[in-house]
Design an enzyme around this catalytic site. Structure first.
Site, mmCIF file in Angstrom:
data_model
loop_
_atom_site.group_PDB
_atom_site.id
_atom_site.type_symbol
_atom_site.label_atom_id
_atom_site.label_comp_id
_atom_site.label_asym_id
_atom_site.label_seq_id
_atom_site.Cartn_x
_atom_site.Cartn_y
_atom_site.Cartn_z
ATOM 1 N N GLU A 21 -4.979 -8.991 0.893
ATOM 2 C CA GLU A 21 -5.683 -8.707 2.157
ATOM 3 C C GLU A 21 -7.173 -8.569 1.895
ATOM 4 O O GLU A 21 -7.585 -7.933 0.926
ATOM 5 C CB GLU A 21 -5.216 -7.393 2.800
ATOM 6 C CG GLU A 21 -3.887 -7.454 3.481
ATOM 7 C CD GLU A 21 -3.471 -6.121 4.097
ATOM 8 O OE1 GLU A 21 -4.338 -5.325 4.509
ATOM 9 O OE2 GLU A 21 -2.253 -5.882 4.149
ATOM 10 N N GLU A 78 0.790 -1.230 0.000
ATOM 11 C CA GLU A 78 0.000 0.000 0.000
ATOM 12 C C GLU A 78 0.823 1.281 0.000
ATOM 13 O O GLU A 78 0.751 2.086 0.949
ATOM 14 C CB GLU A 78 -0.952 -0.001 1.200
ATOM 15 C CG GLU A 78 -1.811 -1.242 1.271
ATOM 16 C CD GLU A 78 -2.921 -1.133 2.315
ATOM 17 O OE1 GLU A 78 -2.899 -0.192 3.118
ATOM 18 O OE2 GLU A 78 -3.818 -1.982 2.293
HETATM 19 C C1 GCO Z 1 -3.529 -1.777 5.657
HETATM 20 C C2 GCO Z 1 -2.486 -2.725 6.043
HETATM 21 C C3 GCO Z 1 -2.846 -3.551 7.217
HETATM 22 C C4 GCO Z 1 -4.037 -3.120 8.023
HETATM 23 C C5 GCO Z 1 -5.340 -3.653 7.475
HETATM 24 C C6 GCO Z 1 -6.545 -3.211 8.237
HETATM 25 O O1 GCO Z 1 -4.244 -2.056 4.731
HETATM 26 O O2 GCO Z 1 -3.682 -0.742 6.301
HETATM 27 O O3 GCO Z 1 -1.958 -3.473 5.018
HETATM 28 O O4 GCO Z 1 -1.663 -3.438 7.902
HETATM 29 O O5 GCO Z 1 -3.917 -3.531 9.330
HETATM 30 O O6 GCO Z 1 -5.489 -3.213 6.168
HETATM 31 O O7 GCO Z 1 -6.699 -1.824 8.216
#
Ligand code: GCO
Length: 452
Positions: free
Chosen positions: A354, A169
């Site tokens: 994710e 990200e």
């Molecule tokens: C993000 C990260 C994760 C977060 C998850 C929940 O997307 O911010 O990759 O570390 O913890 O997404 O917010």
């Protein structure tokens, strides 16, 4: 329900869970680890909920064998984790800290013994503090230090670990970290945010180049992507939709896949100069990838708001179902997202790196009945199935997250795990959603065993 669901997933589909180093490891002062920008940020007053920090967290640094045991118990075949750069190079560069390497060596070996395949994220936000003191991501040199750090990891681990992600990200690093001040390093630098993003992307490209040259396996990048919908079909809302999509998604997708920055970015952010984007940078950034990692949680529905850089604000109706993060629940939007990426950016394999949901879980008599999370997950697995049925090349799904953990600025107030963590005792309890995931994977395995 699950049985009919899994038929669409082919035998090579990769199911897994995801975590990140600073969110779970703890042990911040052990075995020569240097400080990262998240140590500094979380220890600064007013930056995180309840002044929470990652000092101890889930203590995964010491508990990793148990955590891998739990994954094995659930039958989980893949594990996405990140490496803490300041464990490997305490000041970001220079001499390797071999005790840092040793930890990831043990982790990878223990995973492989349990038949769990590692997928390693090189950078999940914990920049060594010493590099921040030299300008961090605003300094072009940082991109080259990433490559050197990545190369070192490759040398030590690529004989066993064959799947890599450069960045997690980079949009969040750029915007939350350098514009909104809500993530480390907590800056507000509108003049620099595009340079930060560019250096992140350059480091991605340099790393891909180095890994290709060394034959370290498959490599991609993970972006947080949001399908963007307009609140109405009025011209202004449609304009907000278009600009928000550029700001949120295409700012990173275009350079990585097409080797250009979207022209409309100049309407949103101050332009970036030719001295900052050097000749050849975009060719480095856009080298072919083995996969694109997609982090998906929620769609963005937007309306026109002239006060915002991208002329867009999010619309969330009061009666809309949301998770504990306040994020709208819309599984169909995941199908839209996957279809849209495929249509716009071509046949690149997609990995969902994710997906998951936070809820206010309650531990009662050794159990966590997280019904809402189970519903969220089931509907999103169906959304992936729908994309597969439309011919979209989705190759894997990594659930966020294995464990409840340090949710950045929100500290320990949000629980995303399929395993509950009692932070006082470090006791882990598999939630009902964990059992559901176990069933899914078991059905998937049985189905494919029968079909061979
Ligand atoms: C993000 C990260 C994760 C977060 C998850 C929940 O997307 O911010 O990759 O570390 O913890 O997404 O917010």
């Amino acid at each position: 329900m699950i049985r009919s669901l899994i038929k669409q997933f082919n035998a090579n589909f990769r199911w897994g869970v995801a975590t990140a180093a600073y969110q779970i490891e703890g042990a911040v002062n052990e075995d020569g680890r240097g400080p990262s920008i998240w140590d500094t940020f979380s220890h600064s007053p007013g930056r995180t909920f309840n002044r929470d920090n990652g000092d101890v967290s889930c203590d995964h640094y010491h508990q990793f064998r148990q955590d891998i045991q739990l994954m094995a118990q659930l039958g989980i075949p893949g594990y996405r984790f990140s490496v803490s750069w300041p464990r490997i190079f305490p000041t970001g560069k220079g001499k390797v800290n071999s005790r840092g390497i040793d930890f990831y060596d043990r982790l990878v070996d223990t995973l492989l013994q349990a038949n769990i395949h590692p997928l390693i994220t090189l950078y999940h936000w914990d920049l060594p503090e010493s590099l921040q003191e030299k300008g961090g991501w605003m300094n072009r040199d940082t991109a080259y230090y990433v490559r050197d750090y990545a190369q070192t990891l490759g040398e030590h681990l690529a004989d066993r670990a064959r799947n890599w992600i450069t960045h997690n990200e980079p949009w969040v690093v750029s915007v939350a970290g350098h514009l909104q001040r809500c993530h480390a390093p907590g800056l507000k630098r509108l003049d620099k945010v595009r340079v930060v993003a560019h250096h992140l992307l350059l480091s991605h490209g340099l790393t891909v180049e180095a890994f290709r040259a060394s034959g370290y396996g498959q490599i991609g990048i993970t972006l947080n992507l949001h399908p963007v919908y307009s609140a109405s079909d009025q011209e202004q809302d449609l304009e907000a939709q278009r600009l928000h999509d550029v700001f949120q998604n295409r700012w990173f997708l275009d350079p990585v896949i097409r080797g250009t920055y979207p022209v409309a970015l100049d309407q949103i952010l101050p332009p970036i100069s030719d001295t900052e984007v050097k000749d050849g940078d975009l060719a480095i950034i856009s080298q072919p990838l083995d996969f694109l990692g997609v982090n998906y949680y929620a769609p963005h529905k937007v309306f026109y708001d002239p006060a915002q850089l991208d002329k867009a604000s999010l619309l969330i109706r009061e009666d809309e179902p949301v998770t504990a993060m306040g994020w709208p629940i819309n599984a169909h939007a995941l199908t839209d997202l996957l279809v849209g990426i495929h249509q716009d950016y071509g046949p690149i394999p997609l990995l969902i790196t994710e997906n998951g949901a936070a809820y206010d879980d309650v531990l009662e008599a050794g159990q966590v009945h997280d019904t809402l999370r189970q519903q969220y997950l089931l509907s999103h697995w169906q959304a992936v199935r729908d994309a597969l049925a439309l011919g979209i090349p989705v190759e894997g799904y990594y659930l966020w997250s294995l464990l409840d953990n340090f949710e950045w600025a929100l500290g320990y107030s949000k629980r995303f795990g399929i395993i509950y963590v009692d932070y006082l005792t470090q006791r882990r309890t598999i939630k009902d959603s964990g059992l559901l995931y176990r069933n899914l994977i078991q059905e998937f395995r049985e189905y494919h065993q029968k079909s061979f």
